[in-house]
Design a protein around this motif. Structure first.
Motif, PDB file in Angstrom:
ATOM      1  N   LEU A 170       0.833  -1.203   0.000  1.00 20.19           N
ATOM      2  CA  LEU A 170       0.000   0.000   0.000  1.00 20.19           C
ATOM      3  C   LEU A 170       0.869   1.256   0.000  1.00 20.19           C
ATOM      4  N   GLN A 173       2.183   1.606  -3.497  1.00 19.43           N
ATOM      5  CA  GLN A 173       1.121   1.864  -4.469  1.00 19.43           C
ATOM      6  C   GLN A 173       0.621   3.306  -4.407  1.00 19.43           C
ATOM      7  N   TYR A 174       0.508   3.845  -3.206  1.00 21.92           N
ATOM      8  CA  TYR A 174      -0.103   5.170  -3.045  1.00 21.92           C
ATOM      9  C   TYR A 174       0.912   6.303  -2.884  1.00 21.92           C
ATOM     10  N   LYS A 182       3.048  11.378  -1.369  1.00 21.46           N
ATOM     11  CA  LYS A 182       1.667  11.624  -1.792  1.00 21.46           C
ATOM     12  C   LYS A 182       0.656  11.178  -0.746  1.00 21.46           C
ATOM     13  N   ILE A 183       1.116  10.492   0.294  1.00 19.23           N
ATOM     14  CA  ILE A 183       0.220   9.968   1.311  1.00 19.23           C
ATOM     15  C   ILE A 183       1.012   9.815   2.603  1.00 19.23           C
ATOM     16  N   LEU A 188      -2.621   5.726   5.169  1.00 17.98           N
ATOM     17  CA  LEU A 188      -2.330   4.332   4.835  1.00 17.98           C
ATOM     18  C   LEU A 188      -2.936   3.381   5.862  1.00 17.98           C
ATOM     19  N   LEU A 191      -6.494   2.880   4.998  1.00 15.49           N
ATOM     20  CA  LEU A 191      -6.633   1.971   3.852  1.00 15.49           C
ATOM     21  C   LEU A 191      -6.472   0.514   4.277  1.00 15.49           C
TER      22      LEU A 191
END
Length: 223
Positions: A170, A173-174, A182-183, A188, A191
Motif C-alpha cells: 500500500l 502503491q499510493y 503523496k500519502i 495508509l 486503507l
C-alpha cells in the motif's frame, strides 16, 4: 547485452485480465514448460500485490480457470501449472532459453503486461517482440544494446507476512516513497483498516526484512 521492454495486452492470459478486474498487480515468473500430444504445460510462480480483499478475490478466480491443472498457494505467492492447446504454440516463446527475464512479467491493474527481457542475440529478442505484436498488441518500449545494471530476485519479499506485505504494498502503491510523499501513515492505516501504530509496526518490520537484500548485507538474513 541486448535488452527489450515490451507492453502487451494478452486477452487470453490466465491472470492479466483478472488483475484489471480486481485492481491488483501480479508479478509473474515462468519456470518451466513441457508438452504432450495435445497440450503445452506451463509452470509459473505468481506474487500478487494489492489490498488483501482484492488479492483474495483475484486468487479465487484464477483457481477456477478451466486450464488449471495444479494450484498451490503459499504465503504471499502461488504456483500454477496450466495447459494450453498446441495451437497456441507461440506461448512457448515466453520460455525461449536464449532470452532471460531481468524483471518479472508485471500484470498491471490496467490489464497490460510489461516484460523486460535480455539476450546476447538481438535476433532472439526481435522474434519475441514480433510474436507479441502478432498475437498480443505488442508495443516496444525499449530495444537496445546496453549494460545490465539492475536485476530482480523474487525472494526479496517472499518471507514477509501477509500484513507486512500489505503495509509495504500500500505504501508503494499510493506514493509513500515518492518525493514529495503523496500519502501519510494515517491515511495508509485507514486503507489497511488498522491503527496507525499497528500499520507503522508492520511497515517497519517489512522494511527491515527487505533492507539486507537492497544493501547486500546477507549476514542479517539469518538474524
Amino acid at each position: 547485452m541486448w535488452v527489450a521492454k515490451v507492453k502487451i495486452v494478452h486477452k487470453e492470459c490466465i491472470t492479466s485480465q483478472l488483475t484489471k478486474k480486481h485492481n491488483v498487480t501480479n508479478l509473474v515468473y515462468g519456470l518451466r514448460t513441457y508438452e504432450d500430444k495435445t497440450h503445452i504445460y506451463f509452470n509459473v510462480i505468481h506474487f500478487p500485490r494489492g489490498e488483501d480483499k482484492n488479492v483474495k478475490a483475484f486468487i479465487k478466480e484464477v483457481k477456477k480457470d478451466k486450464r488449471m491443472v495444479k494450484f498451490e498457494e503459499s504465503e504471499g505467492m502461488f504456483f500454477t501449472l496450466f495447459k494450453e492447446p498446441k495451437k497456441n504454440k507461440h506461448l512457448s516463446d515466453f520460455f525461449n532459453p536464449k532470452i532471460f527475464y531481468l524483471k518479472p512479467d508485471i500484470n498491471t491493474p490496467t490489464g497490460h503486461e510489461i516484460f523486460e527481457v535480455a539476450s546476447w542475440d538481438r535476433k532472439e529478442l526481435q522474434k519475441f517482440v514480433d510474436m507479441t505484436k502478432k498475437h498480443m498488441q505488442g508495443e516496444i518500449l525499449k530495444l537496445k544494446e546496453e549494460k545490465i545494471v539492475d536485476f530482480f530476485f523474487p525472494h526479496l519479499t517472499a518471507k514477509l507476512t501477509n500484513k507486512q506485505r500489505t503495509a509495504i504494498s500500500l505504501a508503494n502503491q499510493y506514493g509513500y516513497y515518492d518525493y514529495p510523499r503523496k500519502i501519510d501513515q494515517d491515511q495508509l492505516a485507514k486503507l489497511m483498516k488498522t491503527s496507525k501504530s499497528t500499520f507503522q509496526y508492520h511497515l517497519r518490520i517489512a522494511e527491515k526484512k527487505i533492507m539486507p537484500f537492497l544493501l547486500g548485507n546477507y549476514q542479517m538474513l539469518n538474524e
